[in-house]
Scaffold this motif. Sequence first.
Motif, short mmCIF file in Angstrom:
data_model
loop_
_atom_site.label_atom_id
_atom_site.label_comp_id
_atom_site.label_asym_id
_atom_site.label_seq_id
_atom_site.Cartn_x
_atom_site.Cartn_y
_atom_site.Cartn_z
N GLY A 116 -19.74 -11.62 -11.99
CA GLY A 116 -20.14 -10.43 -12.74
C GLY A 116 -21.00 -10.71 -13.95
N HIS A 117 -21.60 -11.90 -14.00
CA HIS A 117 -22.50 -12.22 -15.11
C HIS A 117 -23.76 -12.90 -14.59
CE1 HIS A 117 -19.96 -16.13 -15.71
NE2 HIS A 117 -20.86 -16.31 -14.78
N LEU A 118 -24.69 -13.12 -15.48
CA LEU A 118 -25.96 -13.75 -15.12
C LEU A 118 -25.70 -15.14 -14.55
CD1 LEU A 118 -29.08 -13.54 -15.22
CD2 LEU A 118 -28.96 -14.58 -17.49
N ASN A 119 -26.20 -15.39 -13.34
CA ASN A 119 -26.09 -16.69 -12.69
C ASN A 119 -26.90 -17.71 -13.47
OD1 ASN A 119 -27.46 -18.69 -10.63
ND2 ASN A 119 -25.49 -18.08 -9.75
N LEU A 120 -26.39 -18.92 -13.55
CA LEU A 120 -27.04 -19.96 -14.36
C LEU A 120 -28.50 -20.19 -13.99
CD1 LEU A 120 -27.36 -23.10 -13.03
CD2 LEU A 120 -24.93 -22.75 -12.88
N ALA A 121 -28.85 -20.05 -12.73
CA ALA A 121 -30.24 -20.27 -12.32
C ALA A 121 -31.19 -19.27 -12.98
CB ALA A 121 -30.37 -20.16 -10.80
N TYR A 122 -30.71 -18.08 -13.26
CA TYR A 122 -31.58 -17.05 -13.81
C TYR A 122 -31.74 -17.15 -15.33
CZ TYR A 122 -31.75 -15.53 -9.10
OH TYR A 122 -31.96 -15.50 -7.75
N TYR A 123 -30.85 -17.86 -15.99
CA TYR A 123 -31.14 -18.23 -17.38
C TYR A 123 -32.45 -19.03 -17.38
CZ TYR A 123 -26.47 -17.04 -19.26
OH TYR A 123 -25.33 -16.40 -19.66
N LEU A 124 -32.57 -19.94 -16.39
CA LEU A 124 -33.78 -20.77 -16.31
C LEU A 124 -35.01 -19.93 -15.98
CD1 LEU A 124 -32.38 -23.96 -14.58
CD2 LEU A 124 -32.79 -23.56 -17.01
N VAL A 125 -34.84 -18.92 -15.15
CA VAL A 125 -35.97 -18.00 -14.86
C VAL A 125 -36.42 -17.34 -16.15
CG1 VAL A 125 -36.62 -15.85 -13.70
CG2 VAL A 125 -35.40 -17.62 -12.43
N LEU A 126 -35.47 -16.84 -16.93
CA LEU A 126 -35.82 -16.20 -18.20
C LEU A 126 -36.50 -17.20 -19.14
CD1 LEU A 126 -32.59 -14.09 -18.64
CD2 LEU A 126 -34.90 -13.18 -18.32
N PHE A 127 -35.97 -18.41 -19.23
CA PHE A 127 -36.60 -19.43 -20.07
C PHE A 127 -38.00 -19.78 -19.55
CE2 PHE A 127 -32.19 -20.91 -21.48
CZ PHE A 127 -32.33 -20.45 -22.78
N ASP A 128 -38.18 -19.82 -18.23
CA ASP A 128 -39.49 -20.13 -17.66
C ASP A 128 -40.50 -19.04 -17.99
OD1 ASP A 128 -41.17 -21.87 -16.00
OD2 ASP A 128 -41.13 -20.19 -14.58
N ARG A 129 -40.08 -17.79 -17.92
CA ARG A 129 -40.98 -16.69 -18.30
C ARG A 129 -41.40 -16.82 -19.76
NH1 ARG A 129 -38.65 -11.09 -15.64
NH2 ARG A 129 -38.84 -11.72 -13.46
N ALA A 130 -40.46 -17.21 -20.61
CA ALA A 130 -40.77 -17.41 -22.02
C ALA A 130 -41.75 -18.57 -22.20
CB ALA A 130 -39.50 -17.64 -22.82
N THR A 131 -41.58 -19.62 -21.39
CA THR A 131 -42.49 -20.77 -21.46
C THR A 131 -43.91 -20.33 -21.14
OG1 THR A 131 -40.70 -22.29 -20.88
CG2 THR A 131 -42.95 -23.08 -20.54
N ASP A 132 -44.07 -19.47 -20.14
CA ASP A 132 -45.41 -18.97 -19.82
C ASP A 132 -46.03 -18.22 -21.00
OD1 ASP A 132 -45.32 -20.04 -17.26
OD2 ASP A 132 -44.72 -18.15 -16.31
N VAL A 133 -45.23 -17.42 -21.69
CA VAL A 133 -45.71 -16.70 -22.88
C VAL A 133 -46.12 -17.70 -23.96
CG1 VAL A 133 -45.02 -15.15 -24.76
CG2 VAL A 133 -44.41 -14.60 -22.39
N LEU A 134 -45.29 -18.71 -24.17
CA LEU A 134 -45.61 -19.74 -25.16
C LEU A 134 -46.90 -20.46 -24.80
CD1 LEU A 134 -44.91 -21.54 -27.63
CD2 LEU A 134 -43.61 -22.99 -26.03
N PHE A 135 -47.03 -20.88 -23.54
CA PHE A 135 -48.23 -21.61 -23.13
C PHE A 135 -49.48 -20.76 -23.32
CE2 PHE A 135 -45.99 -24.74 -19.99
CZ PHE A 135 -45.41 -25.38 -21.07
N ASP A 136 -49.40 -19.46 -22.99
CA ASP A 136 -50.56 -18.59 -23.22
C ASP A 136 -50.89 -18.54 -24.71
OD1 ASP A 136 -50.91 -18.01 -20.52
OD2 ASP A 136 -49.85 -16.09 -20.63
N ARG A 137 -49.87 -18.41 -25.55
CA ARG A 137 -50.06 -18.33 -27.00
C ARG A 137 -50.70 -19.61 -27.55
NH1 ARG A 137 -49.92 -19.63 -31.67
NH2 ARG A 137 -48.74 -18.88 -33.43
N LEU A 138 -50.35 -20.75 -26.95
CA LEU A 138 -50.89 -22.04 -27.41
C LEU A 138 -52.23 -22.40 -26.78
CD1 LEU A 138 -47.58 -24.15 -27.33
CD2 LEU A 138 -48.69 -23.07 -29.32
N GLY A 139 -52.70 -21.57 -25.85
CA GLY A 139 -53.99 -21.83 -25.21
C GLY A 139 -53.92 -22.81 -24.07
N VAL A 140 -52.71 -23.02 -23.50
CA VAL A 140 -52.55 -23.96 -22.38
C VAL A 140 -51.90 -23.26 -21.17
CG1 VAL A 140 -52.54 -26.07 -23.76
CG2 VAL A 140 -50.38 -24.86 -23.35
N GLY A 141 -52.11 -21.97 -21.06
CA GLY A 141 -51.54 -21.19 -19.96
C GLY A 141 -52.41 -21.24 -18.70
N ALA A 142 -52.29 -20.21 -17.88
CA ALA A 142 -52.98 -20.16 -16.59
C ALA A 142 -54.50 -20.21 -16.74
CB ALA A 142 -52.55 -18.91 -15.83
#
Length: 154
Positions: free
Chosen positions: A20-46
């Motif tokens: 009944g709670h967030l599965n551990l794998a999806y914490y990583l999905v959320l962190f990965d989405r944040a990493t994409d935002v960070l990389f875009d902000r730093l100019g090293v994204g897609a």
Amino acid sequence: MTPAATHDDVVIADWIDRNGHLNLAYYLVLFDRATDVLFDRLGVGAAYSAASGCSLFVVETHTLYERELALGAQVRIDCHVLGADEKRLHLAHEMFRAGEADRVALLEGMVLHVDLGSRRTAPFPAAIAATLAGVVTAAPPAGLGRRISGLGRR
């Protein structure tokens, strides 16, 4: 401590496990989405990868799960740059329930700058290196550098 980037997200039904709670794998999905935002902000994204033929590869992570998240939880992830050298980036992401001060989870990671043609590490361009140096946090989050101690080992 001001994060280098912040990402807001929400826990969806597909991510809830039998407990009944967030599965551990999806914490990583959320962190990965944040990493994409960070990389875009730093100019090293897609866009950077498409233009330069280089990208960033995560080579190690450590995750600390401190509190449960339930369906519909609104989360904020603060992204911190802990250090950077010519080819590496050391990151930390802190996850919080929106509007709350108690941390939910912490991810620490090491990222390599890689030439996609050779699949080998490559130095960051000078302008990117300067950007990275300018966002390194002076006050890293608590809980970094932990290790798991095995049962029965002293």
